[in-house]
Write a protein that holds these residues in place. Structure first.
Motif, mmCIF file in Angstrom:
data_model
loop_
_atom_site.group_PDB
_atom_site.id
_atom_site.type_symbol
_atom_site.label_atom_id
_atom_site.label_comp_id
_atom_site.label_asym_id
_atom_site.label_seq_id
_atom_site.Cartn_x
_atom_site.Cartn_y
_atom_site.Cartn_z
ATOM 1 N N ASN A 11 0.854 -1.176 0.000
ATOM 2 C CA ASN A 11 0.000 0.000 0.000
ATOM 3 C C ASN A 11 0.900 1.239 0.000
ATOM 4 N N THR A 12 0.319 2.410 0.100
ATOM 5 C CA THR A 12 1.095 3.650 0.000
ATOM 6 C C THR A 12 2.119 3.781 1.126
ATOM 7 N N LEU A 13 1.724 3.486 2.345
ATOM 8 C CA LEU A 13 2.639 3.586 3.479
ATOM 9 C C LEU A 13 3.802 2.606 3.330
ATOM 10 N N GLU A 14 3.489 1.372 2.968
ATOM 11 C CA GLU A 14 4.534 0.367 2.794
ATOM 12 C C GLU A 14 5.465 0.721 1.638
ATOM 13 N N ALA A 15 4.900 1.253 0.554
ATOM 14 C CA ALA A 15 5.724 1.668 -0.586
ATOM 15 C C ALA A 15 6.650 2.811 -0.196
ATOM 16 N N GLY A 28 11.885 4.536 0.657
ATOM 17 C CA GLY A 28 12.572 5.532 1.462
ATOM 18 C C GLY A 28 12.147 6.947 1.116
ATOM 19 N N LYS A 29 10.913 7.108 0.668
ATOM 20 C CA LYS A 29 10.366 8.414 0.288
ATOM 21 C C LYS A 29 9.144 8.705 1.147
ATOM 22 N N ILE A 81 5.099 9.552 -2.816
ATOM 23 C CA ILE A 81 4.609 8.332 -3.454
ATOM 24 C C ILE A 81 3.258 8.595 -4.121
ATOM 25 N N ARG A 82 2.378 9.299 -3.422
ATOM 26 C CA ARG A 82 1.070 9.635 -4.005
ATOM 27 C C ARG A 82 1.226 10.514 -5.235
#
Length: 90
Positions: A21-25, A30-31, A36-37
């Motif tokens: 998901n977004t948090l894991e990505a 490391g961003k 990421i969004r």
């Protein structure tokens, strides 16, 4: 649960599942979550929205993003320049 996990545990979880998901990505790359969004919104990073709400990323797509924009060493640059000059003289 990602909140109480170490980054190393999160990376292992992502590799086992094959998606993030977004948090894991954001942890994997490391961003920040916002970056990421933005990458997802700008179609720089391939993402999936199965129900139109949550964003998911394949591990292969995250790895491809990390390995994009390869920088060549001097030897490879010299070889490419020589090949270009050789082909342009024809």
């Amino acid at each position: 649960m990602v909140v109480n996990s170490t980054p190393k545990e999160v990376v292992e979880l992502i590799k086992i599942r094959g998606f993030a998901n977004t948090l894991e990505a954001s942890i994997y790359l490391g961003k920040s979550i916002h970056y990421i969004r933005r990458l997802s919104r700008d179609k720089v990073l391939i993402s999936y929205k199965p129900n139109g709400k949550c964003i998911y990323f394949k591990i292969e797509d995250l790895d491809d993003f990390l390995m994009s924009n390869k920088r060549l060493n001097r030897e490879n640059i010299t070889q490419k320049a020589a090949k270009y000059l050789f082909n342009s003289r024809r």
